[in-house]
Scaffold this motif. Structure first.
Motif, mmCIF file in Angstrom:
data_model
loop_
_atom_site.group_PDB
_atom_site.id
_atom_site.type_symbol
_atom_site.label_atom_id
_atom_site.label_comp_id
_atom_site.label_asym_id
_atom_site.label_seq_id
_atom_site.Cartn_x
_atom_site.Cartn_y
_atom_site.Cartn_z
ATOM 1 N N GLY A 18 0.813 -1.215 0.000
ATOM 2 C CA GLY A 18 0.000 0.000 0.000
ATOM 3 C C GLY A 18 0.842 1.258 0.000
ATOM 4 O O GLY A 18 2.024 1.237 -0.374
ATOM 5 N N LYS A 19 0.268 2.352 0.430
ATOM 6 C CA LYS A 19 0.946 3.646 0.453
ATOM 7 C C LYS A 19 2.149 3.579 1.385
ATOM 8 O O LYS A 19 2.050 3.125 2.515
ATOM 9 N N HIS A 20 3.295 4.045 0.895
ATOM 10 C CA HIS A 20 4.543 3.896 1.642
ATOM 11 C C HIS A 20 5.320 5.210 1.634
ATOM 12 O O HIS A 20 5.453 5.861 0.584
ATOM 13 N N LYS B 189 19.927 6.523 0.904
ATOM 14 C CA LYS B 189 19.795 6.561 -0.556
ATOM 15 C C LYS B 189 19.705 5.144 -1.133
ATOM 16 O O LYS B 189 18.883 4.872 -2.006
ATOM 17 N N LYS B 190 20.551 4.262 -0.634
ATOM 18 C CA LYS B 190 20.519 2.874 -1.098
ATOM 19 C C LYS B 190 19.174 2.242 -0.776
ATOM 20 O O LYS B 190 18.596 1.529 -1.612
ATOM 21 N N GLU B 191 18.649 2.527 0.416
ATOM 22 C CA GLU B 191 17.359 1.971 0.835
ATOM 23 C C GLU B 191 16.214 2.512 -0.021
ATOM 24 O O GLU B 191 15.334 1.762 -0.453
ATOM 25 N N HIS B 192 16.217 3.817 -0.287
ATOM 26 C CA HIS B 192 15.159 4.418 -1.101
ATOM 27 C C HIS B 192 15.171 3.855 -2.520
ATOM 28 O O HIS B 192 14.114 3.539 -3.077
ATOM 29 N N TRP B 193 16.369 3.730 -3.099
ATOM 30 C CA TRP B 193 16.443 3.223 -4.464
ATOM 31 C C TRP B 193 15.991 1.767 -4.537
ATOM 32 O O TRP B 193 15.281 1.375 -5.450
ATOM 33 N N ARG B 194 16.392 0.976 -3.550
ATOM 34 C CA ARG B 194 15.967 -0.425 -3.516
ATOM 35 C C ARG B 194 14.446 -0.523 -3.396
ATOM 36 O O ARG B 194 13.810 -1.370 -4.041
ATOM 37 N N THR B 195 13.851 0.352 -2.596
ATOM 38 C CA THR B 195 12.398 0.351 -2.434
ATOM 39 C C THR B 195 11.701 0.731 -3.735
ATOM 40 O O THR B 195 10.699 0.127 -4.120
ATOM 41 N N LEU B 196 12.245 1.734 -4.421
ATOM 42 C CA LEU B 196 11.668 2.147 -5.701
ATOM 43 C C LEU B 196 11.773 1.022 -6.738
ATOM 44 O O LEU B 196 10.827 0.760 -7.483
ATOM 45 N N GLU B 197 12.911 0.353 -6.759
ATOM 46 C CA GLU B 197 13.081 -0.769 -7.685
ATOM 47 C C GLU B 197 12.065 -1.865 -7.414
ATOM 48 O O GLU B 197 11.433 -2.397 -8.336
ATOM 49 N N THR B 198 11.905 -2.218 -6.147
ATOM 50 C CA THR B 198 10.977 -3.280 -5.767
ATOM 51 C C THR B 198 9.543 -2.904 -6.119
ATOM 52 O O THR B 198 8.769 -3.735 -6.612
ATOM 53 N N ALA B 199 9.187 -1.639 -5.868
ATOM 54 C CA ALA B 199 7.807 -1.199 -6.084
ATOM 55 C C ALA B 199 7.467 -1.037 -7.554
ATOM 56 O O ALA B 199 6.339 -1.323 -7.980
ATOM 57 N N TYR B 200 8.429 -0.590 -8.361
ATOM 58 C CA TYR B 200 8.093 -0.166 -9.728
ATOM 59 C C TYR B 200 8.809 -0.939 -10.843
ATOM 60 O O TYR B 200 8.621 -0.609 -12.010
ATOM 61 N N ARG B 201 9.576 -1.950 -10.505
ATOM 62 C CA ARG B 201 10.288 -2.693 -11.544
ATOM 63 C C ARG B 201 9.330 -3.226 -12.612
ATOM 64 O O ARG B 201 9.684 -3.285 -13.798
#
Length: 210
Positions: free
Chosen positions: A48-50, A80-92
């Motif tokens: 959901g919303k994160h 930064k590493k955590e945010h990018w990993r989250t974006l990858e997981t959410a939007y890949r």
């Protein structure tokens, strides 16, 4: 009339629509406030919303206040590493993540310290992706009630999130959570891609009664 806006972290869709539709001036002389979009944005994940939150260095002093333009990010923690990993997981699996990832990834690999300047960078990158010019004018002093510009600084207030009447678009996890409105412009970019600018231009936002 020009619109006074706070630069925020990958701004909300409503805020980016204002940037696209109006002549914007960046507020550059206010105090930093917690629980605002200055150091957070919201995306949609499988849960959901994160919230993606940028940690900042807190200053001492008798009241702890500091100018937004002077706030530094807490880079001892690799957010930064955590945010990018989250974006990858959410939007890949979104239609346009791979299309834009090479433009966005460098933001999460740099050594930026200034929160204010980093936020402007996130706006510049999105603007480049959708083909618009980024406003560069900044306020010359802080005004509680500015008279020569329209005050839209409330757009950065995460606690008073207005339910903008935005047109739904397809989202990655829509079948699971339904449509989640007014997330970070990143959500729109990854899902709508080349249609992002058209979508932002078409939004009707009643700022005067917000």
């Amino acid at each position: 009339m020009k619109i006074l806006v706070h630069p925020s972290y990958f701004p909300s869709i409503a805020t980016f629509a204002v940037i696209v539709q109006h002549e914007v001036i960046w507020e550059a002389h206010d105090n930093f406030q917690k629980q605002t979009y200055r150091n957070r944005c919201y995306i949609s994940t499988d849960k959901g919303k994160h919230m993606l939150n940028i940690p900042i260095k807190h200053v001492g002093g008798k009241d702890g206040r500091q100018k937004y333009a002077d706030v530094t990010m807490e880079n001892s923690y690799n957010w930064k590493k955590e945010h990018w990993r989250t974006l990858e997981t959410a939007y890949r699996t979104s239609p346009f993540f791979e299309f834009y990832e090479d433009e966005l990834r460098p933001l999460y690999e740099g050594n930026d310290d200034s929160l204010y300047n980093f936020n402007l960078k996130t706006i510049e990158v999105i603007a480049a992706c959708i083909g618009v010019e980024v406003p560069t004018e900044k306020s010359e002093k802080y005004e509680v009630d500015p008279e020569t510009v329209f005050d839209a600084r409330f757009l950065a207030d995460a606690k008073k999130g207005k339910d903008w009447d935005v047109e739904p678009y397809s989202q990655v996890f829509e079948e699971r959570h339904g449509f989640v409105p007014n997330l970070s412009v990143l959500d729109l970019l990854f899902n709508e891609g080349t249609n992002t600018l058209t979508y932002l231009k078409s939004l009707s936002l009643d700022l005067k009664h917000a």
